[in-house]
Every structure is written in structure tokens, then in C-alpha cells.
Design a protein around this motif. Structure first.
Motif, mmCIF file in Angstrom:
data_model
loop_
_atom_site.group_PDB
_atom_site.id
_atom_site.type_symbol
_atom_site.label_atom_id
_atom_site.label_comp_id
_atom_site.label_asym_id
_atom_site.label_seq_id
_atom_site.Cartn_x
_atom_site.Cartn_y
_atom_site.Cartn_z
ATOM 1 N N LYS A 142 -2.575 -0.880 -6.809
ATOM 2 C CA LYS A 142 -1.275 -0.575 -7.392
ATOM 3 C C LYS A 142 -1.170 -1.078 -8.831
ATOM 4 C CE LYS A 142 -0.328 1.294 -3.607
ATOM 5 N NZ LYS A 142 -0.274 2.757 -3.494
ATOM 6 N N ALA A 143 -0.554 -0.264 -9.681
ATOM 7 C CA ALA A 143 -0.238 -0.684 -11.043
ATOM 8 C C ALA A 143 0.917 -1.678 -10.996
ATOM 9 C CB ALA A 143 0.145 0.520 -11.883
ATOM 10 N N ILE A 144 0.920 -2.616 -11.932
ATOM 11 C CA ILE A 144 1.908 -3.699 -11.966
ATOM 12 C C ILE A 144 2.680 -3.639 -13.274
ATOM 13 C CG2 ILE A 144 2.197 -6.222 -11.992
ATOM 14 C CD1 ILE A 144 -0.579 -6.285 -10.477
ATOM 15 N N VAL A 145 3.985 -3.825 -13.182
ATOM 16 C CA VAL A 145 4.827 -3.951 -14.373
ATOM 17 C C VAL A 145 5.435 -5.339 -14.358
ATOM 18 C CG1 VAL A 145 6.762 -2.997 -15.666
ATOM 19 C CG2 VAL A 145 5.336 -1.485 -14.291
ATOM 20 N N CYS A 146 5.352 -6.078 -15.463
ATOM 21 C CA CYS A 146 5.817 -7.463 -15.493
ATOM 22 C C CYS A 146 6.408 -7.794 -16.859
ATOM 23 C CB CYS A 146 4.670 -8.422 -15.172
ATOM 24 S SG CYS A 146 3.340 -8.402 -16.404
ATOM 25 N N PHE A 147 7.001 -8.982 -16.965
ATOM 26 C CA PHE A 147 7.568 -9.468 -18.225
ATOM 27 C C PHE A 147 6.558 -10.336 -18.972
ATOM 28 C CE2 PHE A 147 11.765 -9.283 -15.835
ATOM 29 C CZ PHE A 147 12.247 -8.180 -16.527
ATOM 30 N N ALA A 148 6.587 -10.268 -20.275
ATOM 31 C CA ALA A 148 5.850 -11.216 -21.112
ATOM 32 C C ALA A 148 6.563 -12.562 -21.094
ATOM 33 C CB ALA A 148 5.769 -10.688 -22.542
ATOM 34 N N ASP A 149 5.827 -13.625 -21.361
ATOM 35 C CA ASP A 149 6.389 -14.972 -21.516
ATOM 36 C C ASP A 149 7.123 -15.451 -20.269
ATOM 37 O OD1 ASP A 149 5.514 -14.981 -24.221
ATOM 38 O OD2 ASP A 149 7.283 -13.810 -24.767
ATOM 39 N N ALA A 150 6.683 -14.969 -19.108
ATOM 40 C CA ALA A 150 7.300 -15.399 -17.857
ATOM 41 C C ALA A 150 6.288 -16.062 -16.931
ATOM 42 C CB ALA A 150 7.945 -14.205 -17.149
ATOM 43 N N GLY A 151 5.069 -16.261 -17.401
ATOM 44 C CA GLY A 151 4.031 -16.835 -16.563
ATOM 45 C C GLY A 151 2.690 -16.215 -16.864
ATOM 46 N N GLY A 152 1.792 -16.241 -15.883
ATOM 47 C CA GLY A 152 0.410 -15.875 -16.145
ATOM 48 C C GLY A 152 -0.014 -14.459 -15.842
ATOM 49 N N ILE A 153 0.809 -13.657 -15.152
ATOM 50 C CA ILE A 153 0.336 -12.342 -14.720
ATOM 51 C C ILE A 153 -0.045 -11.402 -15.868
ATOM 52 C CG2 ILE A 153 1.170 -10.203 -13.646
ATOM 53 C CD1 ILE A 153 -0.226 -12.187 -11.767
ATOM 54 N N ALA A 197 0.824 -1.206 0.000
ATOM 55 C CA ALA A 197 0.000 0.000 0.000
ATOM 56 C C ALA A 197 0.862 1.262 0.000
ATOM 57 C CB ALA A 197 -0.930 -0.003 1.212
ATOM 58 N N ALA A 198 2.051 1.172 0.609
ATOM 59 C CA ALA A 198 2.941 2.338 0.677
ATOM 60 C C ALA A 198 3.661 2.595 -0.642
ATOM 61 C CB ALA A 198 3.965 2.141 1.797
ATOM 62 N N ALA A 199 3.672 1.605 -1.536
ATOM 63 C CA ALA A 199 4.427 1.711 -2.787
ATOM 64 C C ALA A 199 3.697 2.557 -3.821
ATOM 65 C CB ALA A 199 4.677 0.323 -3.352
ATOM 66 N N ASP A 200 4.458 3.007 -4.796
ATOM 67 C CA ASP A 200 3.888 3.709 -5.949
ATOM 68 C C ASP A 200 3.689 2.771 -7.127
ATOM 69 O OD1 ASP A 200 3.911 6.684 -5.125
ATOM 70 O OD2 ASP A 200 5.906 5.979 -4.566
ATOM 71 N N VAL A 201 4.584 1.770 -7.257
ATOM 72 C CA VAL A 201 4.524 0.811 -8.367
ATOM 73 C C VAL A 201 4.951 -0.547 -7.829
ATOM 74 C CG1 VAL A 201 5.453 0.180 -10.635
ATOM 75 C CG2 VAL A 201 5.067 2.588 -10.081
ATOM 76 N N PHE A 202 4.310 -1.605 -8.356
ATOM 77 C CA PHE A 202 4.757 -2.964 -8.049
ATOM 78 C C PHE A 202 5.459 -3.543 -9.268
ATOM 79 C CE2 PHE A 202 4.600 -7.541 -7.863
ATOM 80 C CZ PHE A 202 4.995 -7.790 -6.560
ATOM 81 N N ALA A 203 6.681 -4.027 -9.090
ATOM 82 C CA ALA A 203 7.463 -4.604 -10.193
ATOM 83 C C ALA A 203 7.607 -6.111 -9.991
ATOM 84 C CB ALA A 203 8.843 -3.956 -10.255
ATOM 85 N N LEU A 204 7.150 -6.871 -10.960
ATOM 86 C CA LEU A 204 7.328 -8.327 -10.943
ATOM 87 C C LEU A 204 8.483 -8.655 -11.874
ATOM 88 C CD1 LEU A 204 6.173 -11.080 -9.930
ATOM 89 C CD2 LEU A 204 4.922 -11.180 -12.095
ATOM 90 N N THR A 205 9.645 -8.951 -11.303
ATOM 91 C CA THR A 205 10.838 -9.208 -12.114
ATOM 92 C C THR A 205 11.097 -10.696 -12.303
ATOM 93 O OG1 THR A 205 12.210 -9.014 -10.123
ATOM 94 C CG2 THR A 205 11.957 -7.043 -11.475
ATOM 95 N N SER A 206 10.125 -11.535 -12.001
ATOM 96 C CA SER A 206 10.311 -12.985 -12.091
ATOM 97 C C SER A 206 10.633 -13.427 -13.512
ATOM 98 C CB SER A 206 9.044 -13.717 -11.633
ATOM 99 O OG SER A 206 8.756 -13.455 -10.281
#
Length: 399
Positions: free
Chosen positions: A319-330, A293-302
Motif C-alpha cells: 500500500k502507498a502511504i501518505v504522511c506529514f512532514a516533521d511529525a516523526g520518522g515515516i 490489504a483491503a485498503a486503497d491508501v494508508f493515511a498516517l495522520t499522526s
């Protein structure tokens, strides 16, 4: 005795019960997902059930509060125990293994299982000891790296004896069909879920920033998970370096623990990159919502992540999420309205998107609001659990 404590009223109903088999009771995705479902299931007053865990963990008490629970590492003959070790030294390891199997199997009749619900591919070894006669339903929360944790013959036997599969994302469903020959009609996608209303911070952003020693006017980008290569902890460091070179007011925090050697490598990497004052490491925490909740952006670097619950938790606090393509289902969740999906392992592209979100409060708010709406509508336990129940009953009925 632990085995006697596990016995009780479960299975006394004329209706056949369900034996839920989990890999362990650690604070990780698959066990937490199972707990979310079982808490809902307990309130549904449906079939009786019990739980078998491959190993215990910090969440063992949570499972025991719901049902009779037994973990294979409670067996006095479990690998690594004194008795098993002594017998192995005497060349009688086979006897210890047989004794362990016998002890574990004594638990299963207490649930009178009409179905064995396997909650993780990593549970295959526990299922192997059971040799269940009831139909098997396997809920798959893993991609390739998870499958590699199980020896190929044991994994193949579990896949062969499974009547029905549930995949936690379409990425997992396609993986099962493509890589393991699972028939299309035998696997159904039910997305991971959380109790959305329960994801609420207990502290303010100001309090979290004070704990992390971050300036009050700074921006915070967070990631969450076990520190390891699959989760992309090293990529998170690269992301931090790329963003901080453009935004001096950006700070980063990794929420979660890991093996001591992995944590040491992570912290050393931050120092080597000159990011010691920019990156914070919290270790394992019982309440992630405060930091999300305290964050501005959530980064999924998996590099690989089937459908991490923490992304749903981040969405639940807007929160908005930034993630990679072809790394899973998010990306199936993010789509075009909840954040950004960038090319696989393209750190500079991810940094560009993070910076664009930090530059635009309106975009962060709009995408965060979309994420909250979506997680409430599609990914609350109350939405997904009835779907799982239908699959359970259909599998028991043989359909």
C-alpha cells in the motif's frame, strides 16, 4: 507464587544473560517491536534472557512463551493494590514502595544480567526500581510526547546511566541529541522492523467490505492506531470530509481502539460532520492485515509518530502511504517512491494526494510495489535484528 514461577533456568549459562525491560504488554508499538526481536533472538540460541515489564497486558502470554517474565504490577505491593492502598492510608506508603522495589529486585538475579536492555523511555520507572549494576542499553521508540509520560528526574537518571542508545528512526536520533544532550557517538539508528512474511491477510477485500458495510465498488482509505490526539484521529475526520467532498465513492476506516471517552468523541465527530455513513470504526482487532490489504491508501495522520509499525505492515501488503512532514520518522521510509509526504498538518495537501492516488490505479500499484520491496529489503526482522545484536555485544564489551 508468581515470583517463583518467574524463576527458572534463565541465567544458568556461564555466559551472562540479558534482562529486557519493557514498559508494558499492550498491543502497541514498542511492546510489539520487542516481541518481534525476542522471537528472532530466541531462535539465535544466544545469551540467556528474561523479561521485566512495567505492566502486563494482552501480550503478557506472548512474552511468557519466550522467557521467564515478571511484571511490576504483579507485586503484592504495587501502587493501587490493596496492601499499598491500606499502608498509604496509614501514612506508610513509603514502606509499600520499599517492599515493591525489594520484590522486583528479587527477580533480576535470575537473569544474571550482563546487560539491561531498556526497550522504552516509559520503562524508566521500572529501571529506577532495579538500580542496575550492569551496563544499560536504551532503545528509544518515543519523541516528545512519550518522554512527557516520565517524570523529568527519573528520565534524566535513565539517560545518564545509559551506555548506548538505539533510536528507531533518524528523527528520534536527532531529537535525543538536540533535546536531551545525548552524545552523537552514543546513539545509533536501527529502524523498526516486522516479520514481513507473516503480514498476510486472512480475508478477501470483498469480505472486509461486507463487514464494514462498504459498497463493493467504493474506495477505502484506512488509518490505524490508538484513537487520540497524538495519532491525529481528529485530523482523520477532517481528511475524510475533504476527500469525500470531491470523491463520493471514498470511504474511510479507523483500525484500533482507545479510551471510551476518546472513541465517543471520534464517533460523535463523524456524525456531526455528516460522515456517519462514510467512516467506519473497527475497535481493537488482533489482525490488522485484513484491513490494510483491503485498503486503497494508508493515511498516517499522526501529529507525532517516531516510526509506526503499522506503516511497515501497510507496505508489506503493497500500500502507498501518505504522511506529514516533521511529525516523526515515516518520511524516511516513504521517501519519493512509496507514497507522499505533505507539509506538517496540512490536511488539504494530504487530501489532494489521497485523491490523486484514488484517481490513478497505476500510481497506487507502482508505489505499493516499491513499498513492499523496501520493507522486505530494509525492515524485515532478519535484517535489523543482527544489527541490534552487534550493538548489544559491543555495549557489553564496553565499546
Amino acid at each position: 507464587m508468581a515470583l517463583q514461577a518467574a524463576r527458572g533456568k534463565t541465567g544458568t549459562s556461564s555466559q551472562g544473560g540479558i534482562l529486557f525491560v519493557g514498559n508494558d504488554a499492550t498491543r502497541t508499538g514498542a511492546p510489539i517491536a520487542l516481541l518481534h526481536f525476542l522471537r528472532w533472538y530466541k531462535k539465535s540460541d544466544s545469551r540467556p534472557f528474561s523479561v521485566l515489564l512495567g505492566e502486563g497486558g494482552e501480550l503478557t502470554g506472548d512474552f511468557e512463551a519466550l522467557a521467564e517474565t515478571w511484571s511490576t504490577d504483579r507485586s503484592q505491593w504495587c501502587p493501587g493494590g490493596i496492601r499499598a492502598t491500606l499502608l498509604s492510608k496509614a501514612g506508610l506508603g513509603w514502606w509499600a514502595r520499599r517492599a515493591e522495589v525489594s520484590e522486583v529486585r528479587r527477580f533480576t538475579p535470575q537473569s544474571s544480567p550482563a546487560l539491561v536492555y531498556v526497550n522504552s523511555i516509559v520503562s524508566a520507572h521500572a529501571v529506577e526500581m532495579l538500580a542496575p549494576q550492569a551496563p544499560v542499553l536504551t532503545h528509544v521508540h518515543e519523541l516528545d510526547s512519550g518522554f512527557q509520560l516520565v517524570t523529568a528526574p527519573v528520565c534524566s537518571r535513565l539517560l545518564a546511566q545509559t551506555r548506548q542508545f538505539i533510536a528507531c528512526s533518524n528523527a528520534v536520533r536527532e531529537y535525543l541529541i538536540r533535546e536531551h544532550g545525548v552524545k552523537t557517538e552514543a546513539v545509533e539508528t536501527v529502524y523498526e522492523s516486522i516479520p514481513v512474511e507473516q503480514v498476510r491477510p486472512e480475508r478477501t477485500r470483498q469480505q472486509v467490505f461486507q463487514e464494514l458495510r462498504i459498497p463493493a465498488d467504493a474506495f477505502l482509505v484506512v488509518a490505524c492506531g490508538t484513537i487520540n490526539q497524538r495519532k491525529g484521529a481528529d485530523l482523520f475526520l477532517q481528511l475524510a470530509a475533504a476527500v469525500c467532498s470531491r470523491r463520493a465513492d471514498a470511504h474511510f476506516a479507523w483500525i484500533g481502539g482507545g479510551r471510551p471517552e476518546d472513541v465517543a468523541q471520534f464517533e460523535n465527530g463523524a456524525r456531526t460532520a455528516g460522515l456517519a455513513e462514510k467512516i467506519r470504526f473497527t475497535g481493537t482487532v488482533p489482525q490488522t492485515a485484513d484491513y490494510l490489504a483491503a485498503a486503497d491508501v494508508f493515511a498516517l495522520t499522526s501529529r507525532e509518530d517516531p516510526y509506526p509499525l503499522v506503516c511497515l505492515e501497510a507496505a508489506a501488503v503493497g500500500k502507498a502511504i501518505v504522511c506529514f512532514a516533521d511529525a516523526g520518522g515515516i518520511p524516511e521510509f516513504v521517501e519519493g517512491d512509496c507514497g507522499f509526504t505533505v507539509p506538517h498538518l496540512d490536511i488539504m495537501a494530504m487530501a489532494d494526494r489521497v485523491v490523486s492516488l484514488l484517481d490513478s490505479p497505476e500510481c497506487r500499484l507502482t508505489m505499493g510495489a516499491a513499498a513492499l520491496r523496501k520493507v522486505a529489503q530494509r525492515h524485515d526482522v532478519s535484517v535489523t535484528a543482527p544489527h541490534i545484536m552487534k550493538i548489544i555485544e559491543r555495549t557489553i564489551a564496553g565499546g
